[in-house]
Every structure is written in structure tokens, then in C-alpha cells.
Scaffold this motif. Sequence first.
Motif, PDB file in Angstrom:
ATOM      1  N   LEU A 199      -1.645  14.119  44.845  1.00 18.51           N
ATOM      2  CA  LEU A 199      -0.630  14.004  43.811  1.00 18.51           C
ATOM      3  C   LEU A 199       0.191  12.745  43.980  1.00 18.51           C
ATOM      4  O   LEU A 199       0.829  12.521  45.021  1.00 18.51           O
ATOM      5  CB  LEU A 199       0.304  15.218  43.840  1.00 18.51           C
ATOM      6  N   THR A 224      -9.326  16.191  42.601  1.00 16.32           N
ATOM      7  CA  THR A 224      -8.399  16.080  41.481  1.00 16.32           C
ATOM      8  C   THR A 224      -7.249  15.172  41.894  1.00 16.32           C
ATOM      9  O   THR A 224      -6.701  15.320  42.990  1.00 16.32           O
ATOM     10  CB  THR A 224      -7.847  17.458  41.085  1.00 16.32           C
ATOM     11  N   LEU A 227      -3.558  13.854  40.365  1.00 16.66           N
ATOM     12  CA  LEU A 227      -2.512  13.928  39.354  1.00 16.66           C
ATOM     13  C   LEU A 227      -1.572  12.747  39.569  1.00 16.66           C
ATOM     14  O   LEU A 227      -1.128  12.492  40.691  1.00 16.66           O
ATOM     15  CB  LEU A 227      -1.730  15.238  39.468  1.00 16.66           C
ATOM     16  N   THR A 249      -5.785  12.977  36.107  1.00 18.69           N
ATOM     17  CA  THR A 249      -4.930  13.419  35.017  1.00 18.69           C
ATOM     18  C   THR A 249      -3.535  12.821  35.164  1.00 18.69           C
ATOM     19  O   THR A 249      -2.988  12.761  36.271  1.00 18.69           O
ATOM     20  CB  THR A 249      -4.810  14.958  35.005  1.00 18.69           C
ATOM     21  N   VAL A 267       0.418  13.200  34.441  1.00 20.72           N
ATOM     22  CA  VAL A 267       1.409  14.254  34.219  1.00 20.72           C
ATOM     23  C   VAL A 267       2.725  13.600  33.803  1.00 20.72           C
ATOM     24  O   VAL A 267       3.170  12.640  34.437  1.00 20.72           O
ATOM     25  CB  VAL A 267       1.614  15.102  35.490  1.00 20.72           C
ATOM     26  N   ASP A 314       2.007  22.638  35.351  1.00 16.68           N
ATOM     27  CA  ASP A 314       0.908  21.676  35.207  1.00 16.68           C
ATOM     28  C   ASP A 314       0.146  21.523  36.519  1.00 16.68           C
ATOM     29  O   ASP A 314      -1.091  21.438  36.531  1.00 16.68           O
ATOM     30  CB  ASP A 314       1.452  20.312  34.771  1.00 16.68           C
ATOM     31  N   ALA A 357      -3.785  22.637  37.248  1.00 11.56           N
ATOM     32  CA  ALA A 357      -4.780  21.666  37.726  1.00 11.56           C
ATOM     33  C   ALA A 357      -5.432  22.136  39.018  1.00 11.56           C
ATOM     34  O   ALA A 357      -6.648  21.977  39.211  1.00 11.56           O
ATOM     35  CB  ALA A 357      -4.107  20.304  37.930  1.00 11.56           C
TER      36      ALA A 357
END
Length: 304
Positions: A142, A250, A252, A278, A280, A293, A297
Amino acid sequence: MPPATPATPATPATPVIPGFDQRRIPGAGGVHLNVAVGGSGHPVVLLHGFPQTHLMWRHVAADLAADHTVICPDLRGYGASDKPAESGAGTYAKRTMAADVVAVARALGHERFALAGHDRGALVAFRAGLDHPDAVSHLACLDVLPTLDMWEALHGAGAAVGFHLYLMAQPPGLPEQLISAAPDAFFGHFLDAWTADPAALPADVRAAYLAACRAAVPSIVADYRASAGIDADHDRADRAAGNRLGMPVTVLQQDWGAALGYDSAALWRAWAPDLRHTTVTCGHFMAEEAPGDVTKALRYLLIR
């Protein structure tokens, strides 16, 4: 009758993740980590960022604990975990911190687990994915770039946003002295400047973060100092060897990549062929500002 003695104000309790147990679990090299553990099911380890503790995951962890064993450590050098003196570049290398995470998971009976990290914790998670591919089943990072890419991306006036990276990269002595002179102002700057929604950091949580950082200036600086040296060297060696993350990944990201002049998704894809990237819409502390969110995810990642 003598006057009543004024009551001593109660010390505010440190916030906790409701329903989670606090444990001290051995990591690597005799270092013990403070770990919050809750839920049951396939294990998920959540690693916090700067300038926070495991408490940053309180919303996401509570949701995931409905059907997963959720493990939230304070990284070595942070929160209530051990803070060994910096005896060399490896003390706070992300390779060492990743070994802590694997050791904690194994101590809890988990040889394989999903792993998510934010900010500094994401760098530890990234290193764990490269160094321990048999242990990490799924990986989420993240709002960060891999260490080597971060140093290569920062340049010119845009690099001012990362002034703390350069300050804490200096040799031992000066950065610790400067930060220790006004720790609440230093760490509080990031809690304020990086938050789009101040209400996401309630007063008790903010106070807990500041108190934890105030007690950990040398180890936090050592963590950042490692990223300017040994961590970048480890990334460089992996890049040269063609090592990649083989698990589903993943990422973010805030919408800051374009503003700083680079393509975050492309940089991550070079490391992670199986990537879902992705954006955010929130501030840096997305697990607290946009927990729905983040949880969505992570749940999508865990079924891949």
C-alpha cells in the motif's frame, strides 16, 4: 475534616484492536515483536507503516478476522516491539525485518500466509515476497514504491516531499539529535500532512502513534538509514538477477504517481508479473481513511 485529596487523572489507555490478543513473539536473532492476533482461518499478516504501529490496521483487521487468522505485528524498532541498537547495516535491513515476520508466523503455526504492508511495512512485505516465496502466498503493498525504484524516481524539486528520507539516511548522530529535539513536531508533521481526512486519526490514536515514535527515534532512523544503503543494494542485486515476485500481487496507490513524474504501475509490474494496481482516492493512511476500499482489495486478492 481534612480536605479531600484531588484524584490523580487516569492515564489514557492505549487503544487496541477489539477482540485481538496481544502477544510477544520471537522474531529473528532474539528480537521479540509485539503482535496482535485475532480471528481464525487462513492466516493474513498485516504490517504497519510510518509513523504508526499495528493499530493502523484496526478497521481492516477486525473485518478480515471474521474468516481469517489476522496477525498484526509492530515491526522491530516500532511500537512495543524490541528496539535493538543499530550494530550494523543489517540490524534494520528489510531482509532482517522480513525474517522477523516469517519467524512470527511460524511461531504461531503458519508456514504459509498472505502478507500485506503499508509504507515501511510494504517494503518489508516486498522483501519477504522475494526472500521467502514459499512462505508468502499473496502479497499486497500500500502506497509505496520498492526501495530502489523510490530512490531512482525522486529527483529535483519534487524530491522535497521525501525530505525525511534524506535526513534519516545520514550517518548516526545528527538525524537522531535533530528529531529527538522535537519528536512530536517531526512525527506529527507527517500525520497531519499525509492525511486527507483528519477524522480518520482520532485523538487517542494520534497520541498513541506520537508516544510510540517518541520512544523509538534511534530505531526509526536506523530503519530509514538501511533503506538508503543495504536495502537498495538488495533490490539492485535482485533486479540484476531477474528475481521477481511469483505470487499474486495487489498494489494500492494514492493518486500521486503522475504528479511526481513516473508510472507507478509500470515500476511495480517490472517486479510483479501477476499484478493488480489500483488507485485509491484518499490520503496516505488509506487503511484508516478508506478501510472499506482496502478490505475489498485484500479480499479480492485472497481469492485469486
